[in-house]
Design a protein around this motif. Structure first.
Motif, PDB file in Angstrom:
ATOM      1  N   ALA A 234       0.859  -1.180   0.000  1.00 36.15           N
ATOM      2  CA  ALA A 234       0.000   0.000   0.000  1.00 36.15           C
ATOM      3  C   ALA A 234       0.895   1.231   0.000  1.00 36.15           C
ATOM      4  O   ALA A 234       2.075   1.148   0.360  1.00 36.15           O
ATOM      5  CB  ALA A 234      -0.910   0.012   1.226  1.00 36.15           C
ATOM      6  N   VAL A 235       0.316   2.348  -0.420  1.00 33.97           N
ATOM      7  CA  VAL A 235       1.037   3.614  -0.332  1.00 33.97           C
ATOM      8  C   VAL A 235       0.190   4.632   0.409  1.00 33.97           C
ATOM      9  O   VAL A 235      -1.010   4.426   0.606  1.00 33.97           O
ATOM     10  CB  VAL A 235       1.421   4.165  -1.730  1.00 33.97           C
ATOM     11  CG1 VAL A 235       2.423   3.256  -2.402  1.00 33.97           C
ATOM     12  CG2 VAL A 235       0.191   4.388  -2.585  1.00 33.97           C
ATOM     13  N   GLY A 236       0.831   5.717   0.805  1.00 31.75           N
ATOM     14  CA  GLY A 236       0.124   6.767   1.527  1.00 31.75           C
ATOM     15  C   GLY A 236       0.819   8.098   1.336  1.00 31.75           C
ATOM     16  O   GLY A 236       1.941   8.165   0.832  1.00 31.75           O
TER      17      GLY A 236
ATOM     18  N   ALA B  50       4.494   0.691   1.916  1.00 33.12           N
ATOM     19  CA  ALA B  50       4.796  -0.422   2.808  1.00 33.12           C
ATOM     20  C   ALA B  50       4.601  -1.737   2.091  1.00 33.12           C
ATOM     21  O   ALA B  50       3.665  -1.891   1.287  1.00 33.12           O
ATOM     22  CB  ALA B  50       3.887  -0.378   4.035  1.00 33.12           C
ATOM     23  N   ILE B  51       5.524  -2.655   2.363  1.00 38.25           N
ATOM     24  CA  ILE B  51       5.394  -4.037   1.888  1.00 38.25           C
ATOM     25  C   ILE B  51       5.353  -4.905   3.141  1.00 38.25           C
ATOM     26  O   ILE B  51       6.245  -4.807   3.994  1.00 38.25           O
ATOM     27  CB  ILE B  51       6.610  -4.466   1.038  1.00 38.25           C
ATOM     28  CG1 ILE B  51       6.890  -3.456  -0.076  1.00 38.25           C
ATOM     29  CG2 ILE B  51       6.381  -5.868   0.461  1.00 38.25           C
ATOM     30  CD1 ILE B  51       8.203  -3.730  -0.809  1.00 38.25           C
ATOM     31  N   ALA B  52       4.319  -5.726   3.245  1.00 36.57           N
ATOM     32  CA  ALA B  52       4.164  -6.532   4.458  1.00 36.57           C
ATOM     33  C   ALA B  52       3.952  -7.997   4.108  1.00 36.57           C
ATOM     34  O   ALA B  52       3.172  -8.317   3.213  1.00 36.57           O
ATOM     35  CB  ALA B  52       2.975  -6.030   5.263  1.00 36.57           C
ATOM     36  N   ASP B  53       4.658  -8.870   4.817  1.00 37.17           N
ATOM     37  CA  ASP B  53       4.424 -10.316   4.710  1.00 37.17           C
ATOM     38  C   ASP B  53       3.782 -10.782   6.008  1.00 37.17           C
ATOM     39  O   ASP B  53       4.272 -10.453   7.086  1.00 37.17           O
ATOM     40  CB  ASP B  53       5.741 -11.084   4.540  1.00 37.17           C
ATOM     41  CG  ASP B  53       6.381 -10.864   3.186  1.00 37.17           C
ATOM     42  OD1 ASP B  53       7.526 -11.319   3.004  1.00 37.17           O
ATOM     43  OD2 ASP B  53       5.749 -10.227   2.317  1.00 37.17           O
ATOM     44  N   VAL B  54       2.712 -11.539   5.888  1.00 37.15           N
ATOM     45  CA  VAL B  54       2.051 -12.047   7.092  1.00 37.15           C
ATOM     46  C   VAL B  54       1.804 -13.537   6.989  1.00 37.15           C
ATOM     47  O   VAL B  54       1.800 -14.115   5.898  1.00 37.15           O
ATOM     48  CB  VAL B  54       0.688 -11.354   7.347  1.00 37.15           C
ATOM     49  CG1 VAL B  54       0.842  -9.862   7.462  1.00 37.15           C
ATOM     50  CG2 VAL B  54      -0.330 -11.716   6.277  1.00 37.15           C
TER      51      VAL B  54
ATOM     52  N   ALA C 177      -3.629  -1.550  12.903  1.00 42.23           N
ATOM     53  CA  ALA C 177      -4.224  -2.516  11.981  1.00 42.23           C
ATOM     54  C   ALA C 177      -4.684  -3.786  12.699  1.00 42.23           C
ATOM     55  O   ALA C 177      -5.739  -4.328  12.380  1.00 42.23           O
ATOM     56  CB  ALA C 177      -3.216  -2.888  10.903  1.00 42.23           C
ATOM     57  N   LEU C 178      -3.892  -4.259  13.643  1.00 43.97           N
ATOM     58  CA  LEU C 178      -4.119  -5.617  14.141  1.00 43.97           C
ATOM     59  C   LEU C 178      -4.780  -5.729  15.510  1.00 43.97           C
ATOM     60  O   LEU C 178      -5.394  -6.735  15.807  1.00 43.97           O
ATOM     61  CB  LEU C 178      -2.789  -6.374  14.181  1.00 43.97           C
ATOM     62  CG  LEU C 178      -2.095  -6.567  12.830  1.00 43.97           C
ATOM     63  CD1 LEU C 178      -0.802  -7.357  13.021  1.00 43.97           C
ATOM     64  CD2 LEU C 178      -3.001  -7.300  11.847  1.00 43.97           C
ATOM     65  N   ASN C 179      -4.619  -4.723  16.366  1.00 47.48           N
ATOM     66  CA  ASN C 179      -5.086  -4.956  17.731  1.00 47.48           C
ATOM     67  C   ASN C 179      -5.647  -3.768  18.488  1.00 47.48           C
ATOM     68  O   ASN C 179      -6.293  -3.947  19.508  1.00 47.48           O
ATOM     69  CB  ASN C 179      -3.944  -5.532  18.586  1.00 47.48           C
ATOM     70  CG  ASN C 179      -3.981  -7.033  18.617  1.00 47.48           C
ATOM     71  OD1 ASN C 179      -5.029  -7.633  18.804  1.00 47.48           O
ATOM     72  ND2 ASN C 179      -2.841  -7.651  18.424  1.00 47.48           N
ATOM     73  N   GLU C 180      -5.354  -2.555  18.049  1.00 44.01           N
ATOM     74  CA  GLU C 180      -5.721  -1.422  18.884  1.00 44.01           C
ATOM     75  C   GLU C 180      -7.150  -0.965  18.624  1.00 44.01           C
ATOM     76  O   GLU C 180      -7.577  -0.852  17.476  1.00 44.01           O
ATOM     77  CB  GLU C 180      -4.752  -0.254  18.632  1.00 44.01           C
ATOM     78  CG  GLU C 180      -3.323  -0.551  19.076  1.00 44.01           C
ATOM     79  CD  GLU C 180      -2.384   0.589  18.761  1.00 44.01           C
ATOM     80  OE1 GLU C 180      -1.222   0.296  18.384  1.00 44.01           O
ATOM     81  OE2 GLU C 180      -2.798   1.750  18.884  1.00 44.01           O
ATOM     82  N   GLU C 181      -7.875  -0.701  19.702  1.00 44.42           N
ATOM     83  CA  GLU C 181      -9.232  -0.170  19.557  1.00 44.42           C
ATOM     84  C   GLU C 181      -9.717   0.303  20.906  1.00 44.42           C
ATOM     85  O   GLU C 181      -9.260  -0.160  21.954  1.00 44.42           O
ATOM     86  CB  GLU C 181     -10.186  -1.238  19.032  1.00 44.42           C
ATOM     87  CG  GLU C 181     -10.350  -2.431  19.976  1.00 44.42           C
ATOM     88  CD  GLU C 181     -11.336  -3.468  19.473  1.00 44.42           C
ATOM     89  OE1 GLU C 181     -12.382  -3.069  18.927  1.00 44.42           O
ATOM     90  OE2 GLU C 181     -11.070  -4.668  19.647  1.00 44.42           O
TER      91      GLU C 181
ATOM     92  N   PRO D 179       0.310   3.858   5.183  1.00 51.24           N
ATOM     93  CA  PRO D 179       0.101   2.609   4.430  1.00 51.24           C
ATOM     94  C   PRO D 179      -0.063   1.321   5.237  1.00 51.24           C
ATOM     95  O   PRO D 179      -0.698   0.393   4.725  1.00 51.24           O
ATOM     96  CB  PRO D 179       1.344   2.501   3.535  1.00 51.24           C
ATOM     97  CG  PRO D 179       2.078   3.770   3.645  1.00 51.24           C
ATOM     98  CD  PRO D 179       1.659   4.414   4.915  1.00 51.24           C
ATOM     99  N   PRO D 180       0.531   1.165   6.440  1.00 53.82           N
ATOM    100  CA  PRO D 180       0.535  -0.186   7.033  1.00 53.82           C
ATOM    101  C   PRO D 180      -0.823  -0.880   7.175  1.00 53.82           C
ATOM    102  O   PRO D 180      -0.907  -2.061   6.830  1.00 53.82           O
ATOM    103  CB  PRO D 180       1.197   0.027   8.402  1.00 53.82           C
ATOM    104  CG  PRO D 180       2.081   1.208   8.215  1.00 53.82           C
ATOM    105  CD  PRO D 180       1.377   2.087   7.230  1.00 53.82           C
ATOM    106  N   PRO D 181      -1.881  -0.229   7.672  1.00 57.58           N
ATOM    107  CA  PRO D 181      -3.112  -1.028   7.801  1.00 57.58           C
ATOM    108  C   PRO D 181      -3.583  -1.595   6.465  1.00 57.58           C
ATOM    109  O   PRO D 181      -3.990  -2.756   6.395  1.00 57.58           O
ATOM    110  CB  PRO D 181      -4.121  -0.021   8.380  1.00 57.58           C
ATOM    111  CG  PRO D 181      -3.285   0.935   9.163  1.00 57.58           C
ATOM    112  CD  PRO D 181      -2.045   1.105   8.337  1.00 57.58           C
ATOM    113  N   ALA D 182      -3.530  -0.801   5.404  1.00 55.55           N
ATOM    114  CA  ALA D 182      -3.970  -1.318   4.107  1.00 55.55           C
ATOM    115  C   ALA D 182      -3.013  -2.388   3.595  1.00 55.55           C
ATOM    116  O   ALA D 182      -3.447  -3.406   3.034  1.00 55.55           O
ATOM    117  CB  ALA D 182      -4.067  -0.178   3.092  1.00 55.55           C
TER     118      ALA D 182
END
Lengths: 161, 749, 289
Positions: free
Chosen positions: B450-452, B607-611, B655-659, B713-716
């Motif tokens: 993703a980009v931002g 961002a480039i992310a591997d999960v 993206a993964l846990n905060e709310e 970009p990270p969440p996307a």
């Protein structure tokens, strides 16, 4: 009758005596009574590690230790990490690796990492991350902190100046 | 690309404040110690929305050890007006209302009263003795709920601004704007592939480790001194003066070291309260927020509802894009929907665009900026749709973005045309990075990109320099240092002066000692305060050239200066040598500058992310993460990397846990670091960084602010990676394990 | 916090005496739960009795005939650093190393974890899996309670006024025994378990001779799934057996929905964690660990 308690302890190698209320945490006593403000309050419930000090050789969250529990014990704070006028390799490595941004978590990390390297001189990246998981940082994403600990480990082993 | 032949700019000196920070000597706001200091505690509303019928502080005042108790009744009367603070303008009544509730409480955690006592324990005990009678009122917690006809009104006299003009209509919508470019209907008619989706994000907090704090002393001469951890001492000064109806000359704000801000420490919360307690008690008062109050009583970032529709032709060109964005501003207006709207499609050259933005009041804390405010939520939506479009077109996700990338001259929906920007370069750096093509083997694994964008701001800064006889220079500036800017500002002065970075000693000082300087925020500090240092250094050079001329008995205009050496014909003298002779050539030399630069350059990030997703639990492990960003010119690459890694980490947590987990009564259930889960060392891999340098033509060294775009970009990127790992498109943040598992199971059925 | 007094008795008798004489007095070991609760107002007292100076509370000894004696105040770090524990009770060492983080483990004790009686406590299912018994001292003397009976409701235990947990006893495991605790948390450390499963098995000629399954965070107290142990006894080691055990765990769970997870999600996790833990326990039993 609300009487304060006299506590005798050793802090950073020197005898330290103070009067405190039983409800005051060790963190409060260090900061507000002894003037050692290097340990920080981030959460007051043991989740962030910014208050880390070494108590009888073990890293603890000083917010969850009462001042009165320090009676007869030995405490090391961030103020006691440098060796006189020379920075400890961890402190030097944190600077060289730019492992701090706002710096508020830094004392806690350095104290905890010092305990790690004294117990395990050559920890893997995974072990460093596991050991330091009780220390939260919001600025760095931990990458440079881990590298600083790795560099300090090398320096302490004499592999690096 | 940027110049690479600087001497100081681009190097990695150790920061001048570093030793104090690694030894625990640096003084943060909570470390202030003064004779006679009292400690304070703030009593807060237990209700999400209620009328205050009666406050009785008598029992609190009677408790031994209590020296002062205040409520909103202690605020001096002040005429309402619009004031501009930090990053936006607001009616003074809103700021005063948020500091101490008047008449109504608007969210759980809203400050109602405060106590100063001999220690914080007594202050808290006393606060619990204050009796408040409330009349609970119906409340709203989400934007869509609040926008409905007949919804309970948060601010009863708020009239909606429609398309920039007051509409006269009373509602929870402070503002509705619509930006258009071209003709979207026409555009979608041309499109051969269309994707339209809805996205939800919840409230998240900046999560700085250091809670808000303030120490105040209201002196017998009527002067108020404030020490606090703030992103802007001048904002503190001006806010306190406005809230307490004092002339600014009566307020001195000293910025202590600050333990993180990310936008959340621009506004004042405690400063006016501590000042009032100090006036009432006659003693200095320190208040440090407990962690729960930080979550409930400061300014998290808006939760959002965003609908995005994008259409493309089969040849890969995006022809139309539409967004409908409702942001929860919290109790007062200012929910950053406009900045989100500026960024949502900012990476693309799209001829037909329509964006509707709604700034909506809800009974939650009044939101504040959080690192590229509004843009992360917007990018989560838009970059997920872009990923789907690329998939439907059978195009590589980066190639699809390159095909449509914004360039110099591209017009954004909010109006401006880009000057030289680095969107293409960032995308190409991503494409060429080994991470992008590294094999990712194993089941349940996937890679996403993703980009931002963040536009960055300029605003005003001031700086003075004094030359010491040994050739070192003292630098005075007013930008609080959150991430190493003290160093990067000093480096820019050193570059101009031709001396070593370590020979410029920066000092961040209070509002009495330096000219007006806007907040440390908006990715402006290295850019604008650095520019002030640059100009002040040029001033020094001009003056010293004149001194050299005097020594050589020539005209000042004939003396040249390059890389630290003044020359005239055969003669030369270094900066250091000349500094030793200032006394004999006319006396001390001081340089000064104030700037309000216009040449701001926006920053693109990728961002480039591997999960890996555990299909039985829904848990996501981030295996590898690469952050790419255009810094224009990285003054101190180590600190630029740090910004990129830090923003990435925050984006990953978001993206993964905060709310904010809200109860049906409108209370935050997880107001601690135990259950508000920011990433620990074990939750992140090493974060690789690539600094792209497309010089900003508007800055002497080409600098673009880098503090913010990297969180966008990270969440996307993670959502797109999770899709490839688990086969599910996540459209709500956070993408927590239970949500992913639910999506996986729903898909199986 | 409201004011309280502090006492640090040097003998068990003194500690019991203080707790019996002062109704509402609370025992303090590591403090990592208690101090947090006192700060939030969930618990309060006028007297904290620090038990860390009572010798019985600090005992940590292993004997291959008698088993492991674990004092109630022994911090987690001493537990996982102990070689005998790591060798003979690896699941106990592992759980001591996953509660909180390093700083918490320097202080928090498993005795304290037990007395705090949180439904989500990580160590209690492990104690149950190892068939631990709890030793309680009080004005009437000493008594012993099986670990699975110690907690009676969230935050409540069998301790009567004046009583204090002095320690735990874990019997020596038989040959071909294996145990494992797995929990699910959203991050990788520092979280409260959303669900947890502790499993122990004793094998006999490739079949399961005995098994114990205990669950965390899915009932008002840590839950021994008694029927699963009964059903597994005598069964062959196979995928069907493991799956059946996982299903029994899921069926036995009575979780609630709260901010850490929904009931449905927790039930699902019970099955997953039980299956995975059982597989590891069996592997360890086969290796003779």
């Amino acid at each position: 009758m609300q009487t304060k308690v006299r506590v005798h302890t050793t802090v950073n190698g020197e005898p330290a005596e103070f009067l405190c209320e039983p409800r005051q945490s060790l963190l409060e006593c260090l900061r507000d009574i002894l003037g050692l403000t290097g340990a920080k309050e981030g959460c007051n419930d043991g989740n962030c590690g910014a208050c880390t000090v070494i108590l009888d050789g073990r890293p603890v969250n000083s917010c969850l230790v009462l001042g009165v529990e320090a009676e007869g014990r030995t405490i090391l704070t961030i103020e006691g990490v440098a060796r006189g006028n020379t920075l400890h390799p961890l402190q030097q490595a944190f600077l060289e690796q730019a492992a701090l941004q706002c710096g508020v978590c830094t004392p806690g990390f350095i104290v905890a990492a010092k305990a790690l390297l004294e117990a395990e001189p050559d920890p893997s990246e995974a072990r460093i991350r596991q050991y330091l998981a009780n220390n939260l940082c919001r600025c760095t994403g931990y990458d440079k902190i881990v590298r600083a600990v790795q560099q300090a480990a090398r320096m302490l082993q004499g592999v690096e100046a | 690309m940027s110049r690479q032949d600087y001497t100081v700019v681009g190097t990695r000196p150790i920061r001048p404040d570093g030793v104090d920070k690694v030894t625990g000597r640096a003084l943060y706001g909570a470390d202030v110690r003064l004779a006679g200091l009292l400690e304070g505690y703030v009593l807060r509303s237990p209700h999400a929305h209620a009328r205050i019928l009666r406050i009785d502080t008598s029992k609190a005042e009677a408790l031994p050890g209590v020296k002062a108790v205040i409520t909103a009744a202690d605020l001096p009367p002040a005429e309402d007006r619009i004031i501009d603070l930090g990053e936006g303008a607001m009616p003074l009544s809103y700021i005063r209302g948020n500091v101490l509730a008047q008449g109504k409480v608007l969210y759980k955690g809203h400050a109602v009263a405060a106590v100063a006592a001999v220690n914080a324990h007594v202050a808290q005990e006393a606060a619990e003795l204050i009796e408040v009678d409330y009349e609970p009122l119906p409340f709203v917690l989400t934007a869509r709920e609040a926008m409905q006809e007949g919804a309970p009104l948060v601010l009863e006299d708020l009239k909606t601004k429609e398309f920039g003009k007051p509409s006269g209509k009373v509602s929870n919508v402070a503002e509705h704007f619509r930006w258009t470019l071209g003709d979207v209907e026409q555009g979608f008619a041309e499109a051969e592939v269309i994707v339209e989706r809805e996205y939800h994000t919840t409230t998240v907090h900046q999560g700085y480790i250091e809670p808000q704090n303030a120490t105040a002393f209201w002196n017998q001469d009527g002067r108020v001194e404030i020490w606090s951890s703030t992103q802007g001492a001048f904002v503190v000064r001006d806010s306190v003066a406005a809230v307490l109806n004092l002339p600014v000359s009566k307020v001195r704000a000293t910025p202590m070291e600050i333990g993180g801000g990310f936008g959340g420490k621009i506004r004042v919360y405690l400063e006016p309260v501590a000042a009032l307690l100090s006036r009432k008690s006659g003693r200095p008062v320190k208040i440090v927020m407990p962690r729960r109050d930080v979550f409930e009583g400061t300014g998290p970032t808006p939760g959002t509802y965003i609908r995005v529709k994008m259409g493309a032709r089969k040849d890969g060109r995006i022809v139309a894009a539409e967004a409908w964005m409702a942001y929860e501003a919290g109790a007062y207006p200012g929910g950053m929907v406009a900045s989100g709207a500026m960024c949502i499609f900012a990476a693309y050259d799209i001829p037909n665009v329509a964006i509707d933005g709604f700034d909506v009041q809800v009974n939650k804390p009044s939101t504040s900026a959080y690192r590229a405010p509004g843009a992360t939520q917007a990018a989560f939506a838009a970059e997920s749709v872009v990923d789907e479009l690329a998939g439907k077109l059978g195009m590589d996700p980066i190639d699809f973005r390159l095909r449509n990338a914004a360039r110099e001259g591209t017009r954004r929906a909010d109006g401006p045309k880009y000057r030289r920007i680095g969107c293409v370069e960032v995308l190409e750096a991503m494409k060429n990075h080994p991470h992008y093509t590294a094999p990712l083997e194993g089941p349940n694994r996937g890679r996403g990109v993703a980009v931002g964008f963040w536009f960055n701001v300029g605003l005003s800064s001031s700086c003075t320099l004094s030359v010491n006889p040994d050739g070192t220079v003292n630098l005075v500036e007013g930008s609080t240092d959150i991430g190493g800017t003290r160093a990067s500002i000093a480096m820019q002065a050193a570059e101009v002066l031709g001396i070593a970075a370590g020979d410029v000693r920066p000092n961040v000082v209070d509002t009495d000692l330096v000219g007006y300087t806007a907040v440390t925020g908006g990715s402006r500090t290295t850019f604008a305060t650095g520019w002030a240092a640059y100009e002040a250094a040029q001033d020094v050079v001009r003056q010293m050239a004149a001194r050299a001329a005097r020594l050589w008995d020539v005209e000042a205009g004939q003396v040249t200066f390059e890389r630290g050496v003044f020359r005239h014909g055969e003669r030369s003298i270094s900066f250091k040598e000349l500094a030793a002779r200032l006394d004999e050539t006319g006396g001390p030399v001081m340089g000064r500058a104030t700037v309000n630069p216009r040449g701001v350059g926006g920053s693109f990030a990728g961002a480039i992310a591997d999960v890996e997703v555990d299909p039985e639990t829904g848990k996501t492990t981030v295996l590898r993460f690469t952050s790419v960003q255009d810094a224009g010119k990285a003054v101190h690459p180590g600190y630029v990397e740090g910004q990129m890694q830090g923003g990435s980490a925050q984006g990953i947590g978001w993206a993964l846990n905060e709310e904010y987990f809200m109860s049906p009564e409108g209370a935050m259930l997880n107001a601690s670091f135990l259950d508000y889960r920011i990433p620990t060392t074990l939750d992140l891999p090493m974060i690789d960084t690539v600094i792209v340098e497309v010089a900003n033509p508007g800055h002497p060294f080409g600098v673009r602010g880098v503090g913010e775009a990297n969180i966008v970009p990270p969440p996307a990127a993670l959502a797109n990676a999770i899709y490839r790992a688990a086969g599910v498109r996540m459209r709500r943040l956070p993408m927590k394990p239970s949500a992913i598992l639910e999506a996986i199971r729903a898909q199986r059925e | 916090m409201k004011w309280f007094d502090y006492a640090a008795p040097r003998t068990l008798a003194e500690a019991v005496g203080l707790l019996a004489a002062q109704p509402g007095a609370l025992a303090l070991a590591g403090g990592t739960d208690l101090l947090v609760q006192m700060r939030s107002g969930r618990k309060s007292t006028h007297l904290l009795v620090d038990v860390k100076h009572v010798p019985e509370m600090n005992e940590l000894s292993f004997d291959s005939t008698r088993g492991l004696t674990l004092g109630a105040a022994v911090p987690c770090c001493r537990i996982f650093e102990d070689r005998a524990v790591a060798r003979v009770y690896p699941a106990l060492a592992e759980v001591a190393a996953l509660i909180g983080g390093t700083q918490i483990q320097s202080r928090a004790s498993i005795g304290g974890n037990l007395c705090n009686a949180a439904p989500s406590a990580d160590s209690i299912p492990v104690l149950i899996a190892y068939s631990a018994t709890c030793t309680v001292a009080g004005p009437a003397g000493l008594r012993r309670i099986p670990a699975e009976e110690f907690c009676t409701a969230p935050g409540r235990t069998v301790l009567q006024p004046g009583e204090v947990l002095t320690g735990l006893h874990l019997p020596p495991p038989p040959a071909r025994f294996g145990a494992r605790y797995l929990r699910f948390i959203p991050r990788n450390e520092m979280d409260i378990a959303v669900a947890g499963a502790a499993v122990s098995v004793a094998l006999d000629n490739g079949a399961i001779r005995a098994a114990r399954i205990a669950l965390a965070a899915v009932a008002p107290t840590p839950l021994l799934v008694h029927e699963a142990g009964v059903a597994l006894a005598g069964r062959p080691v196979s995928e069907e057996t493991v799956q059946a055990a996982a299903e029994m765990a899921r069926a036995a769970a009575q979780p609630i929905t709260d901010m850490r997870g929904t009931a449905d999600y927790r039930r699902h996790l019970c099955a997953v964690l039980t299956r995975r833990a059982l597989e590891t326990a069996i592997a360890r039993a086969r290796e003779g660990k």
